[in-house]
Scaffold this motif. Sequence first.
Motif, PDB file in Angstrom:
ATOM      1  N   GLY A   8       0.987  -0.770  -0.049  1.00 49.71           N
ATOM      2  CA  GLY A   8      -0.189  -0.050  -0.045  1.00 49.71           C
ATOM      3  C   GLY A   8       0.870   1.270   0.160  1.00 49.71           C
ATOM      4  O   GLY A   8       0.156   2.658   0.095  1.00 49.71           O
ATOM      5  N   GLY A   9       1.963   0.638   0.129  1.00 51.20           N
ATOM      6  CA  GLY A   9       3.160   2.710   0.071  1.00 51.20           C
ATOM      7  C   GLY A   9       3.066   2.858  -1.090  1.00 51.20           C
ATOM      8  O   GLY A   9       2.633   2.115  -2.318  1.00 51.20           O
ATOM      9  N   GLY A  10       3.418   4.305  -1.823  1.00 54.33           N
ATOM     10  CA  GLY A  10       3.611   4.598  -2.874  1.00 54.33           C
ATOM     11  C   GLY A  10       3.920   6.011  -2.491  1.00 54.33           C
ATOM     12  O   GLY A  10       4.527   6.595  -1.287  1.00 54.33           O
ATOM     13  N   LEU A  11       3.759   7.187  -3.611  1.00 56.38           N
ATOM     14  CA  LEU A  11       3.782   8.569  -3.754  1.00 56.38           C
ATOM     15  C   LEU A  11       2.419   9.844  -3.675  1.00 56.38           C
ATOM     16  O   LEU A  11       1.402   9.233  -3.717  1.00 56.38           O
ATOM     17  CB  LEU A  11       4.570   8.866  -4.819  1.00 56.38           C
ATOM     18  CG  LEU A  11       5.057  10.072  -5.268  1.00 56.38           C
ATOM     19  CD1 LEU A  11       5.875  11.273  -4.158  1.00 56.38           C
ATOM     20  CD2 LEU A  11       5.742  10.230  -6.694  1.00 56.38           C
ATOM     21  N   GLY A  16      -2.390  14.889   1.134  1.00 57.00           N
ATOM     22  CA  GLY A  16      -3.474  13.019   0.395  1.00 57.00           C
ATOM     23  C   GLY A  16      -3.330  12.396   1.952  1.00 57.00           C
ATOM     24  O   GLY A  16      -2.850  12.665   2.925  1.00 57.00           O
ATOM     25  N   SER A  17      -3.700  11.133   0.911  1.00 59.43           N
ATOM     26  CA  SER A  17      -3.527   9.527   1.941  1.00 59.43           C
ATOM     27  C   SER A  17      -3.281   8.430   1.309  1.00 59.43           C
ATOM     28  O   SER A  17      -3.686   8.412  -0.103  1.00 59.43           O
ATOM     29  CB  SER A  17      -5.464   9.777   2.512  1.00 59.43           C
ATOM     30  OG  SER A  17      -6.057  10.606   2.836  1.00 59.43           O
ATOM     31  N   LEU A  18      -2.834   7.689   1.943  1.00 57.19           N
ATOM     32  CA  LEU A  18      -2.821   6.254   1.655  1.00 57.19           C
ATOM     33  C   LEU A  18      -3.558   5.401   2.915  1.00 57.19           C
ATOM     34  O   LEU A  18      -3.276   5.334   4.217  1.00 57.19           O
ATOM     35  CB  LEU A  18      -1.250   6.334   1.715  1.00 57.19           C
ATOM     36  CG  LEU A  18      -0.494   6.570   0.436  1.00 57.19           C
ATOM     37  CD1 LEU A  18       1.166   6.595   0.329  1.00 57.19           C
ATOM     38  CD2 LEU A  18      -1.095   5.770  -0.575  1.00 57.19           C
ATOM     39  N   LYS A  65      -1.342  11.429  15.512  1.00 55.18           N
ATOM     40  CA  LYS A  65      -2.155  11.741  16.223  1.00 55.18           C
ATOM     41  C   LYS A  65      -2.961  12.209  16.021  1.00 55.18           C
ATOM     42  O   LYS A  65      -2.764  13.166  15.605  1.00 55.18           O
ATOM     43  CB  LYS A  65      -1.722  11.662  17.905  1.00 55.18           C
ATOM     44  CG  LYS A  65      -2.766  11.354  18.999  1.00 55.18           C
ATOM     45  CD  LYS A  65      -2.790  12.090  20.308  1.00 55.18           C
ATOM     46  CE  LYS A  65      -1.766  10.485  20.858  1.00 55.18           C
ATOM     47  NZ  LYS A  65      -1.139  10.881  22.059  1.00 55.18           N
ATOM     48  N   GLY A  66      -4.525  11.643  15.814  1.00 50.04           N
ATOM     49  CA  GLY A  66      -5.170  12.473  14.688  1.00 50.04           C
ATOM     50  C   GLY A  66      -5.641  12.504  13.543  1.00 50.04           C
ATOM     51  O   GLY A  66      -6.407  12.640  12.544  1.00 50.04           O
ATOM     52  N   ARG A  67      -4.516  12.057  12.790  1.00 50.10           N
ATOM     53  CA  ARG A  67      -3.946  11.841  10.981  1.00 50.10           C
ATOM     54  C   ARG A  67      -4.290  10.258  11.276  1.00 50.10           C
ATOM     55  O   ARG A  67      -4.525  10.323   9.588  1.00 50.10           O
ATOM     56  CB  ARG A  67      -2.886  12.247  10.980  1.00 50.10           C
ATOM     57  CG  ARG A  67      -2.239  14.063  11.426  1.00 50.10           C
ATOM     58  CD  ARG A  67      -1.685  14.858  10.311  1.00 50.10           C
ATOM     59  NE  ARG A  67       0.094  13.822  11.225  1.00 50.10           N
ATOM     60  CZ  ARG A  67       0.408  13.731  10.437  1.00 50.10           C
ATOM     61  NH1 ARG A  67      -0.005  13.670   8.238  1.00 50.10           N
ATOM     62  NH2 ARG A  67       1.856  12.723  10.346  1.00 50.10           N
ATOM     63  N   PHE A  68      -3.127   9.950  11.538  1.00 47.12           N
ATOM     64  CA  PHE A  68      -3.317   8.284  11.455  1.00 47.12           C
ATOM     65  C   PHE A  68      -4.181   7.345  11.993  1.00 47.12           C
ATOM     66  O   PHE A  68      -4.800   7.436  13.223  1.00 47.12           O
ATOM     67  CB  PHE A  68      -1.638   7.591  11.593  1.00 47.12           C
ATOM     68  CG  PHE A  68      -0.753   8.042  10.506  1.00 47.12           C
ATOM     69  CD1 PHE A  68      -0.988   9.127   9.639  1.00 47.12           C
ATOM     70  CD2 PHE A  68       0.495   7.797  10.783  1.00 47.12           C
ATOM     71  CE1 PHE A  68       0.129   9.991   9.048  1.00 47.12           C
ATOM     72  CE2 PHE A  68       1.395   8.214   9.816  1.00 47.12           C
ATOM     73  CZ  PHE A  68       1.427   9.155   8.616  1.00 47.12           C
ATOM     74  N   THR A  69      -4.943   6.479  11.960  1.00 47.66           N
ATOM     75  CA  THR A  69      -5.159   5.269  12.394  1.00 47.66           C
ATOM     76  C   THR A  69      -5.431   3.617  12.540  1.00 47.66           C
ATOM     77  O   THR A  69      -5.142   3.613  11.114  1.00 47.66           O
ATOM     78  CB  THR A  69      -7.222   5.239  11.725  1.00 47.66           C
ATOM     79  OG1 THR A  69      -7.700   7.055  11.765  1.00 47.66           O
ATOM     80  CG2 THR A  69      -7.905   4.625  12.729  1.00 47.66           C
ATOM     81  N   GLN A  82      -4.547   2.940   8.338  1.00 44.59           N
ATOM     82  CA  GLN A  82      -5.307   4.459   7.561  1.00 44.59           C
ATOM     83  C   GLN A  82      -3.776   5.918   7.798  1.00 44.59           C
ATOM     84  O   GLN A  82      -4.721   6.388   8.755  1.00 44.59           O
ATOM     85  CB  GLN A  82      -6.285   4.428   7.686  1.00 44.59           C
ATOM     86  CG  GLN A  82      -7.299   6.205   6.764  1.00 44.59           C
ATOM     87  CD  GLN A  82      -7.207   5.480   6.099  1.00 44.59           C
ATOM     88  OE1 GLN A  82      -7.414   4.936   5.004  1.00 44.59           O
ATOM     89  NE2 GLN A  82      -7.170   6.818   4.462  1.00 44.59           N
ATOM     90  N   MET A  83      -3.742   6.643   6.862  1.00 48.36           N
ATOM     91  CA  MET A  83      -2.885   8.239   6.950  1.00 48.36           C
ATOM     92  C   MET A  83      -3.662   9.136   6.192  1.00 48.36           C
ATOM     93  O   MET A  83      -3.531   8.901   5.057  1.00 48.36           O
ATOM     94  CB  MET A  83      -1.350   7.469   6.144  1.00 48.36           C
ATOM     95  CG  MET A  83      -0.599   6.237   7.129  1.00 48.36           C
ATOM     96  SD  MET A  83       1.338   6.501   6.588  1.00 48.36           S
ATOM     97  CE  MET A  83       1.198   6.336   4.972  1.00 48.36           C
ATOM     98  N   ASN A  84      -4.192  10.510   7.342  1.00 47.53           N
ATOM     99  CA  ASN A  84      -4.825  11.363   6.199  1.00 47.53           C
ATOM    100  C   ASN A  84      -3.227  12.281   6.192  1.00 47.53           C
ATOM    101  O   ASN A  84      -3.196  11.970   7.084  1.00 47.53           O
ATOM    102  CB  ASN A  84      -5.673  11.526   7.027  1.00 47.53           C
ATOM    103  CG  ASN A  84      -6.961  10.101   6.353  1.00 47.53           C
ATOM    104  OD1 ASN A  84      -6.468   9.175   5.610  1.00 47.53           O
ATOM    105  ND2 ASN A  84      -7.958   9.716   7.370  1.00 47.53           N
ATOM    106  N   SER A  85      -3.692  13.284   6.118  1.00 47.88           N
ATOM    107  CA  SER A  85      -3.242  14.449   6.054  1.00 47.88           C
ATOM    108  C   SER A  85      -1.876  14.171   5.873  1.00 47.88           C
ATOM    109  O   SER A  85      -1.130  14.858   6.815  1.00 47.88           O
ATOM    110  CB  SER A  85      -3.879  15.877   6.672  1.00 47.88           C
ATOM    111  OG  SER A  85      -5.487  15.561   6.923  1.00 47.88           O
ATOM    112  N   LEU A  86      -1.430  14.163   4.972  1.00 46.55           N
ATOM    113  CA  LEU A  86      -0.035  13.470   5.424  1.00 46.55           C
ATOM    114  C   LEU A  86       0.706  14.759   4.784  1.00 46.55           C
ATOM    115  O   LEU A  86       0.584  15.516   4.086  1.00 46.55           O
ATOM    116  CB  LEU A  86      -0.118  12.286   3.951  1.00 46.55           C
ATOM    117  CG  LEU A  86      -0.146  10.903   4.056  1.00 46.55           C
ATOM    118  CD1 LEU A  86       0.214  10.110   2.782  1.00 46.55           C
ATOM    119  CD2 LEU A  86       1.073   9.898   5.128  1.00 46.55           C
ATOM    120  N   LYS A  87       2.642  14.444   5.515  1.00 50.98           N
ATOM    121  CA  LYS A  87       2.706  15.654   5.024  1.00 50.98           C
ATOM    122  C   LYS A  87       4.720  15.060   4.988  1.00 50.98           C
ATOM    123  O   LYS A  87       4.536  14.178   4.558  1.00 50.98           O
ATOM    124  CB  LYS A  87       3.267  15.979   6.567  1.00 50.98           C
ATOM    125  CG  LYS A  87       1.844  16.346   7.642  1.00 50.98           C
ATOM    126  CD  LYS A  87       2.181  17.104   8.766  1.00 50.98           C
ATOM    127  CE  LYS A  87       1.246  17.696   9.682  1.00 50.98           C
ATOM    128  NZ  LYS A  87       1.696  17.872  11.494  1.00 50.98           N
TER     129      LYS A  87
END
Length: 122
Positions: A8-11, A16-18, A65-69, A82-87
């Motif tokens: 599930g990794g990538g660019l 964005g989210s992964l 915290k607050g971005r990943f689940t 689940q990774m959201n609001s990636l930096k």
Amino acid sequence: QVQLVESGGGLVQAGGSLRLSCAASGRTFSGYAMGWFRQAPGKEREFVATIRGSGSNIYYADSVKGRFTISRDNAKNAVYLQMNSLKPEDTAVYYCAAAVSGGSRPYDYGYWGQGTQVTVSS
């Protein structure tokens, strides 16, 4: 013995989210706490999140915290991140790991996957 394979990794662009997946095989999956760690070039492997075998007792690093689940599906022998609001600073190789009792330190875990690369562009 537990075998772990991440995917599930990538660019992805910043913001964005992964969703990372980790498939487990071997002994009883539900008996293991599962963790996600990451390692950026030139840095030590760091804790991201952990979840106990029953799906309770979930903990996150402050940086995510607050971005990943983290979640798991014991019927499918899988754990997810689940990774959201990636930096851009989330860029690293992400590893899943299994432990008898869990924890936030790499040496708490006896089984590791091969890792999957996550790259976040700015």
